[in-house]
Write an enzyme that holds these catalytic residues in place. Structure first.
Site, PDB file in Angstrom:
ATOM      1  N   LYS A  22       0.835  -1.215   0.000  1.00 35.08           N
ATOM      2  CA  LYS A  22       0.000   0.000   0.000  1.00 35.08           C
ATOM      3  C   LYS A  22       0.862   1.254   0.000  1.00 35.08           C
ATOM      4  CE  LYS A  22      -1.841   1.524   4.071  1.00 35.08           C
ATOM      5  NZ  LYS A  22      -1.557   2.920   4.420  1.00 35.08           N
ATOM      6  N   ASN A  23       1.870   1.269   0.883  1.00 33.34           N
ATOM      7  CA  ASN A  23       2.638   2.505   1.055  1.00 33.34           C
ATOM      8  C   ASN A  23       3.605   2.785  -0.094  1.00 33.34           C
ATOM      9  OD1 ASN A  23       1.219   2.958   3.355  1.00 33.34           O
ATOM     10  ND2 ASN A  23       2.863   2.362   4.762  1.00 33.34           N
ATOM     11  N   ARG A  92      -3.951  10.001   4.520  1.00 31.10           N
ATOM     12  CA  ARG A  92      -2.769  10.833   4.720  1.00 31.10           C
ATOM     13  C   ARG A  92      -2.005  11.018   3.408  1.00 31.10           C
ATOM     14  NH1 ARG A  92       0.159  13.508   8.407  1.00 31.10           N
ATOM     15  NH2 ARG A  92       2.400  13.185   8.402  1.00 31.10           N
ATOM     16  N   CYS A 116      -4.656   7.507   9.821  1.00 32.41           N
ATOM     17  CA  CYS A 116      -4.858   6.913  11.141  1.00 32.41           C
ATOM     18  C   CYS A 116      -4.664   7.935  12.244  1.00 32.41           C
ATOM     19  CB  CYS A 116      -3.857   5.786  11.360  1.00 32.41           C
ATOM     20  SG  CYS A 116      -4.380   4.242  10.644  1.00 32.41           S
ATOM     21  N   ARG A 121       0.119  14.423  13.522  1.00 33.92           N
ATOM     22  CA  ARG A 121       0.758  14.055  12.257  1.00 33.92           C
ATOM     23  C   ARG A 121       1.078  15.323  11.461  1.00 33.92           C
ATOM     24  NH1 ARG A 121      -1.525   8.301  10.120  1.00 33.92           N
ATOM     25  NH2 ARG A 121       0.498   8.299   9.137  1.00 33.92           N
ATOM     26  N   PRO A 122       2.127  16.027  11.862  1.00 29.45           N
ATOM     27  CA  PRO A 122       2.459  17.289  11.198  1.00 29.45           C
ATOM     28  C   PRO A 122       3.033  17.050   9.805  1.00 29.45           C
ATOM     29  CG  PRO A 122       4.150  16.715  12.807  1.00 29.45           C
ATOM     30  CD  PRO A 122       3.107  15.654  12.895  1.00 29.45           C
ATOM     31  N   ILE A 123       3.027  18.107   8.986  1.00 29.65           N
ATOM     32  CA  ILE A 123       3.691  17.993   7.676  1.00 29.65           C
ATOM     33  C   ILE A 123       4.733  19.110   7.523  1.00 29.65           C
ATOM     34  CG2 ILE A 123       1.812  16.750   6.505  1.00 29.65           C
ATOM     35  CD1 ILE A 123       1.134  19.414   5.081  1.00 29.65           C
ATOM     36  N   ASP A 304       4.702  -0.045  12.160  1.00 28.31           N
ATOM     37  CA  ASP A 304       3.459  -0.619  11.631  1.00 28.31           C
ATOM     38  C   ASP A 304       3.277  -2.097  12.010  1.00 28.31           C
ATOM     39  OD1 ASP A 304       2.846   1.824  10.595  1.00 28.31           O
ATOM     40  OD2 ASP A 304       3.178   1.301   8.500  1.00 28.31           O
ATOM     41  N   VAL A 326       8.432   6.086  17.050  1.00 31.23           N
ATOM     42  CA  VAL A 326       8.070   6.783  15.804  1.00 31.23           C
ATOM     43  C   VAL A 326       6.811   7.638  15.971  1.00 31.23           C
ATOM     44  CG1 VAL A 326       7.512   6.507  13.364  1.00 31.23           C
ATOM     45  CG2 VAL A 326       9.184   4.975  14.432  1.00 31.23           C
ATOM     46  N   ARG A 395      -8.468  -0.513   5.329  1.00 29.91           N
ATOM     47  CA  ARG A 395      -7.618   0.502   4.699  1.00 29.91           C
ATOM     48  C   ARG A 395      -6.250  -0.082   4.343  1.00 29.91           C
ATOM     49  NH1 ARG A 395      -6.294   4.663   8.217  1.00 29.91           N
ATOM     50  NH2 ARG A 395      -4.918   5.160   6.514  1.00 29.91           N
TER      51      ARG A 395
HETATM   52  C1  UD1 Z   1       4.511   6.368   6.721  1.00 33.53           C
HETATM   53  C2  UD1 Z   1       3.546   5.223   6.575  1.00 33.53           C
HETATM   54  C3  UD1 Z   1       3.035   4.775   7.939  1.00 33.53           C
HETATM   55  C4  UD1 Z   1       4.184   4.492   8.874  1.00 33.53           C
HETATM   56  C5  UD1 Z   1       5.175   5.661   8.913  1.00 33.53           C
HETATM   57  C6  UD1 Z   1       6.418   5.357   9.711  1.00 33.53           C
HETATM   58  C7  UD1 Z   1       2.536   5.766   4.430  1.00 33.53           C
HETATM   59  C8  UD1 Z   1       1.303   6.176   3.686  1.00 33.53           C
HETATM   60  N1  UD1 Z   1       2.416   5.654   5.760  1.00 33.53           N
HETATM   61  O1  UD1 Z   1       3.767   7.443   7.286  1.00 33.53           O
HETATM   62  O2  UD1 Z   1       2.263   3.605   7.757  1.00 33.53           O
HETATM   63  O3  UD1 Z   1       3.705   4.282  10.188  1.00 33.53           O
HETATM   64  O4  UD1 Z   1       5.583   5.998   7.577  1.00 33.53           O
HETATM   65  O5  UD1 Z   1       7.061   4.228   9.215  1.00 33.53           O
HETATM   66  O6  UD1 Z   1       3.570   5.496   3.842  1.00 33.53           O
HETATM   67  N2  UD1 Z   1       6.887  13.942  11.250  1.00 33.53           N
HETATM   68  C9  UD1 Z   1       7.102  15.256  11.576  1.00 33.53           C
HETATM   69  N3  UD1 Z   1       6.970  16.203  10.579  1.00 33.53           N
HETATM   70  C10 UD1 Z   1       6.644  15.861   9.305  1.00 33.53           C
HETATM   71  C11 UD1 Z   1       6.436  14.506   8.986  1.00 33.53           C
HETATM   72  C12 UD1 Z   1       6.555  13.562   9.987  1.00 33.53           C
HETATM   73  O7  UD1 Z   1       7.394  15.579  12.725  1.00 33.53           O
HETATM   74  O8  UD1 Z   1       6.563  16.766   8.462  1.00 33.53           O
HETATM   75  C13 UD1 Z   1       6.999  12.905  12.320  1.00 33.53           C
HETATM   76  C14 UD1 Z   1       5.657  12.226  12.573  1.00 33.53           C
HETATM   77  O9  UD1 Z   1       4.873  12.985  13.483  1.00 33.53           O
HETATM   78  C15 UD1 Z   1       6.091  10.893  13.150  1.00 33.53           C
HETATM   79  C16 UD1 Z   1       7.404  10.609  12.405  1.00 33.53           C
HETATM   80  O10 UD1 Z   1       7.834  11.855  11.870  1.00 33.53           O
HETATM   81  O11 UD1 Z   1       6.343  11.012  14.523  1.00 33.53           O
HETATM   82  C17 UD1 Z   1       7.263   9.590  11.277  1.00 33.53           C
HETATM   83  O12 UD1 Z   1       6.422  10.106  10.286  1.00 33.53           O
HETATM   84  P1  UD1 Z   1       6.611   9.756   8.735  1.00 33.53           P
HETATM   85  O13 UD1 Z   1       7.843   8.937   8.547  1.00 33.53           O
HETATM   86  O14 UD1 Z   1       6.468  11.009   7.969  1.00 33.53           O
HETATM   87  O15 UD1 Z   1       5.346   8.842   8.466  1.00 33.53           O
HETATM   88  P2  UD1 Z   1       4.341   8.910   7.253  1.00 33.53           P
HETATM   89  O16 UD1 Z   1       5.108   9.110   5.995  1.00 33.53           O
HETATM   90  O17 UD1 Z   1       3.221   9.808   7.563  1.00 33.53           O
END
Ligand code: UD1
Length: 415
Positions: A22-23, A92, A116, A121-123, A304, A326, A395
């Site tokens: 999926k990812n 997401r 989820c 979940r910041p960006i 995960d 994480v 999902r």
């Molecule tokens: C992806 C996976 C998710 C998995 C995660 C970690 C997808 C669609 N989802 O999520 O299943 O659990 O990787 O392996 O691929 N963070 C920040 N700022 C940001 C982005 C992230 O602080 O701009 C933090 C998040 O809050 C979290 C950590 O970084 O604590 C990991 O997030 P990230 O690696 O970005 O996960 P996703 O890509 O959202």
């Protein structure tokens, strides 16, 4: 609303085939929009997140044909850089449209993504990357808007190796002017799969799979055919199911190098793991040793699979500790597992798991992987379990009940 009814106690035996990841599928579907010609994707899992993303890009004007596990996407009829607000909130990964439309169009707009509920979940890291490439970023009333006359490559250091941010910056940089270097990048196999796809489309990317990714922007990309890598999290879930039920299961279509951390833990617990070219066989009916697990970015133990291995750790002889590093709020399954008799104590980001006998109960799924853990727990819980809100599970797992049933589990889906 649908639910699963599970009668615990059956040992799982046989072969289960794992779907595409999926990812990896999600960013690759988004990446097809970068091209000037159609792409044909194979081994796309049939999941709600995938269907939603396909619908998002369909509403943006792309011609999307889903047929079984294949998806054909023709981006030539795209007519907007904006995603449907409500649909984008549902997953997401809708934020990948930002990187893609910024690269292709110089403009992108979407609502802040959902997904989820496993913590804040910041960006910010995504936006930091887009800004470094020259985009103006605005965030108002939950809508993210990006604009750039021209994207210009830069050096970007990520404070955390975020999977999503690394992917989004890679997507945008693939068509920026000049060279982009992402330092402290994520190394997840799904990112590497996307980099491979972008490379056959004509992008110039080096270092995917290491913590430094170098991207030399190109002017145009061509649509291509691509087969998605197997889903290491689905594979890991079935491996844990085999171990948990003291069964004997061949998990087919697995790249074992992607799940070394799980294999190591299962070995440490005393299970028998046989790695083969097309998959991995998990068996064992002796006592299980307790182990400690710490979730980390790849190649560390995947967050995960944290909730799933927690269920297995209730079946060891001793006490185990899981440290979640994480996500900040990823122990939502614990209260439900306790309803099934699990002896687990949470202390901040750690969980202490003691040996316990599980029994069937009525439980509610709070998020995707929590749902997988509850299904696993129900497989060994004495008596019957009713698992509610299984749309979360759907999902991320295609036909999980059919696959488990095929291995001998007493599970059925009730509408
Ligand atoms: C992806 C996976 C998710 C998995 C995660 C970690 C997808 C669609 N989802 O999520 O299943 O659990 O990787 O392996 O691929 N963070 C920040 N700022 C940001 C982005 C992230 O602080 O701009 C933090 C998040 O809050 C979290 C950590 O970084 O604590 C990991 O997030 P990230 O690696 O970005 O996960 P996703 O890509 O959202």
């Amino acid at each position: 609303m649908s639910k699963f009814i599970v009668n615990g106690g059956n040992s799982l035996e046989g072969l289960v085939k794992i779907n595409g990841a999926k990812n990896a599928a999600l960013p690759i579907i988004a990446a097809t929009l970068l091209a000037d010609t159609p792409s044909n994707l194979k081994d796309i899992p049939i999941l709600r997140d995938v269907t939603n993303l396909c619908e998002i890009i369909r509403r943006m004007g792309a011609d999307v044909k889903q047929s079984g596990h294949s998806v054909e996407i023709d981006p030539r009829s795209l007519n907007t850089y904006e995603t449907d607000k409500e649909l984008a909130k549902k997953l997401r990964a809708s934020y990948y449209i930002l990187g893609v439309m910024l690269a292709k169009n110089g403009e992108a707009r979407t609502s802040l993504p959902g997904g989820c509920n496993i913590g804040n979940r910041p960006i910010d890291l995504h936006l930091k990357g887009f800004k470094a490439l020259g985009a103006d970023v605005s965030l108002n009333h939950g809508i993210v808007e990006l604009k750039a006359n021209k994207l210009i490559g830069d050096k970007i250091y990520l404070d955390y190796p975020s999977v999503g941010a690394s992917i989004n910056i890679m997507l945008a940089a693939s068509m920026a002017e000049g060279k982009t270097i992402i330092e402290n990048a994520a190394r997840e196999p799904e990112l590497v799969d996307l980099a491979n796809f972008l490379t056959v489309m004509g992008a110039k990317i080096k270092g995917a799979g290491t913590d430094i990714i170098k991207i030399e922007g190109v002017d145009s990309l061509e649509g291509r055919e691509h087969r998605i890598i197997p889903d290491r999290i689905e594979a890991g879930t079935f491996m844990i199911a085999a171990a948990l039920t003291r069964g004997d299961v061949f998990v087919k279509n697995v790249l074992t190098e992607h799940i070394k951390s799980l294999i190591a833990k299962l070995h440490e617990m005393g299970l028998e793991i046989k790695e083969e070219i097309s998959g991995v066989r998990v068996s064992g009916n002796g006592r299980l040793d307790s182990v400690d697990v710490k979730t980390l970015p790849y190649p560390g133990f995947p967050t995960d699979l944290q909730s799933q291995i927690m269920v297995l750790l209730t079946q060891t002889d001793g006490t185990s500790i899981i440290k979640e590093t994480v996500w900040e709020n990823r122990f939502m399954h614990v209260d439900e597992l306790k309803r099934m008799g699990a002896d687990i104590t949470i202390d901040g980001h750690s969980a202490l798991i003691r040996a316990s006998n599980l029994s069937g109960a009525e439980v509610t799924v709070t998020d995707l992987r929590a749902g997988a853990a509850l299904v696993l727990a129900a497989l060994i819980g004495e008596g019957s379990s009713e698992i509610r809100k299984i749309h979360h599970v759907e999902r991320g797992y295609e036909g999980i009940e059919e696959k488990l049933y095929g291995l001998g589990a007493d599970i059925k889906r009730v509408e």
